[in-house]
Design a protein around this motif. Structure first.
Motif, PDB file in Angstrom:
ATOM      1  N   GLN A 195       5.995   3.812  -0.244  1.00 12.83           N
ATOM      2  CA  GLN A 195       4.965   3.911   0.936  1.00 12.83           C
ATOM      3  C   GLN A 195       4.561   5.053   1.334  1.00 12.83           C
ATOM      4  O   GLN A 195       3.689   5.473   1.759  1.00 12.83           O
ATOM      5  N   THR A 196       5.417   6.249   1.295  1.00 17.41           N
ATOM      6  CA  THR A 196       5.358   7.593   1.518  1.00 17.41           C
ATOM      7  C   THR A 196       5.955   8.545   0.376  1.00 17.41           C
ATOM      8  O   THR A 196       7.109   8.043  -0.030  1.00 17.41           O
ATOM      9  N   TRP A 238       2.359  10.690  -8.803  1.00 13.45           N
ATOM     10  CA  TRP A 238       2.264   9.192  -8.163  1.00 13.45           C
ATOM     11  C   TRP A 238       0.913   8.916  -7.808  1.00 13.45           C
ATOM     12  O   TRP A 238       0.099   9.699  -7.424  1.00 13.45           O
ATOM     13  N   SER A 274      -1.937   6.787  -5.862  1.00 15.99           N
ATOM     14  CA  SER A 274      -2.306   6.106  -4.631  1.00 15.99           C
ATOM     15  C   SER A 274      -2.779   4.590  -5.013  1.00 15.99           C
ATOM     16  O   SER A 274      -3.962   4.504  -5.723  1.00 15.99           O
ATOM     17  N   GLN A 282       1.099  -1.128  -0.034  1.00 18.00           N
ATOM     18  CA  GLN A 282      -0.154  -0.105  -0.036  1.00 18.00           C
ATOM     19  C   GLN A 282       0.754   1.195   0.000  1.00 18.00           C
ATOM     20  O   GLN A 282       1.742   1.421   0.593  1.00 18.00           O
ATOM     21  N   GLY A 283       0.593   2.262  -0.969  1.00 19.98           N
ATOM     22  CA  GLY A 283       1.230   3.557  -0.955  1.00 19.98           C
ATOM     23  C   GLY A 283       1.194   4.128  -2.265  1.00 19.98           C
ATOM     24  O   GLY A 283      -0.111   4.346  -2.479  1.00 19.98           O
ATOM     25  N   TYR A 284       2.061   4.488  -3.044  1.00 18.92           N
ATOM     26  CA  TYR A 284       1.990   5.204  -4.227  1.00 18.92           C
ATOM     27  C   TYR A 284       2.704   4.558  -5.261  1.00 18.92           C
ATOM     28  O   TYR A 284       3.960   4.332  -5.106  1.00 18.92           O
ATOM     29  N   LYS A 285       1.948   4.381  -6.506  1.00 24.53           N
ATOM     30  CA  LYS A 285       2.829   3.740  -7.616  1.00 24.53           C
ATOM     31  C   LYS A 285       3.332   5.039  -8.572  1.00 24.53           C
ATOM     32  O   LYS A 285       2.808   5.761  -8.773  1.00 24.53           O
ATOM     33  N   LYS A 287       3.601  14.672  -1.326  1.00 20.89           N
ATOM     34  CA  LYS A 287       2.413  15.193  -2.142  1.00 20.89           C
ATOM     35  C   LYS A 287       2.652  16.631  -2.919  1.00 20.89           C
ATOM     36  O   LYS A 287       2.262  16.972  -3.949  1.00 20.89           O
ATOM     37  N   ILE A 309       6.694   0.816  -6.016  1.00 27.35           N
ATOM     38  CA  ILE A 309       5.501   1.693  -5.074  1.00 27.35           C
ATOM     39  C   ILE A 309       6.435   2.158  -4.116  1.00 27.35           C
ATOM     40  O   ILE A 309       7.525   1.463  -3.366  1.00 27.35           O
TER      41      ILE A 309
END
Length: 261
Positions: free
Chosen positions: A238-239, A258, A260, A224-227, A242, A236
């Motif tokens: 994770q943090t 990126w 989510s 889970q995070g940002y691709k 933004k 990916i």
């Protein structure tokens, strides 16, 4: 799946008929078959008994000695289990106090009755004892009776429903810390598990399944995070920041966009 309360509600609706059959069970009038077990004797009615148990029906047919004499002798059965079984045949229920008379833990008596239901092919009794076993296991898992019942369930093969083994494993796994502790209950259950390979294997498999499920959850959480927005990259983080520019350490992309996931 119906529960014990639903079955009891059904019995209440059928109370007049069951009351008549109960009186027939308690009265030898019009009986035409004798069942013996140890020193116990029951004068029963073929129409009622044979309609519930194909095994007893077969014994009353053809050239069998039982058919000629009107007598069935059960040499290998517990007389209190037989009485509870016959009470069920007449009333679709049985008195839970039989375990006290038989000096057997309630949950163990239920398993023995469950196996008798299998032996004499009485599906209704098999179902009822399975339901009662579940309720008793939840209430008695801290007792030596639960350990004894667990051994019976895992040594009986097809004589018991798979659902009973699942109940044992689920409760034992949930309460593993206490059941495998060094107190009296723990020592008792540990001794039974050690002497019952099928039970030990089932507990081990459940532990492995639980660990595999936990590992999968951890792995998923890490994803889970940002691709990375670069087509075909899929990396990916994770943090991310933004509001700033983020760098992909996999493909070298530097920028925003990126996604989510």
């Amino acid at each position: 799946m119906a529960n014990v309360q639903q079955l009891q509600d059904t019995l209440e609706a059928q109370a007049p008929l069951i009351d008549a059959l109960k009186k027939a069970f308690q009265n030898s009038k019009h009986s035409d078959l004798i069942i013996r077990c140890a020193d116990n004797r029951w004068d029963v009615h073929k129409l009622i008994v044979c309609s519930q148990s194909p095994v007893l029906a077969k014994a009353c047919e053809g050239a069998f000695k039982e058919a000629e004499e009107g007598l069935i002798t059960l040499h290998e059965d517990d007389p209190w289990v037989v009485e509870a079984m016959l009470e069920f045949i007449y009333t679709l229920d049985f008195d839970d106090s039989y375990s006290d008379i038989a000096e057997t833990p309630p949950i163990v008596f239920t398993v023995n009755l469950h196996m008798a239901a299998d032996k004499f092919d009485i599906p209704g009794l098999r179902k009822l004892t399975a339901l009662k076993f579940q309720a008793q296991a939840l209430a008695e898992w801290k007792t030596a009776g639960f350990a004894e019942a667990a051994a019976l369930v895992f040594n009986a093969g097809v004589a018991v429903e798979e659902s009973l083994r699942e109940i044992v494993v689920s409760i034992a796994t949930k309460n593993a810390k206490q059941l495998l502790s060094q107190d009296e209950v723990g020592r008792c259950f540990h001794a039974v598990a050690s002497a019952t390979p099928a039970l030990a294997v089932a507990l081990w498999q459940r532990q492995v399944e639980g660990q595999t499920e936990d590992d999968a959850k951890v792995k998923e959480s890490k994803r889970q995070g940002y691709k990375c927005p670069v087509p075909g990259c899929g990396a990916i983080k994770q943090t991310i920041d933004k509001d700033g520019i983020n760098m992909c350490t996999y493909c070298g992309f530097v920028g925003r966009g990126w996604v989510s996931v």
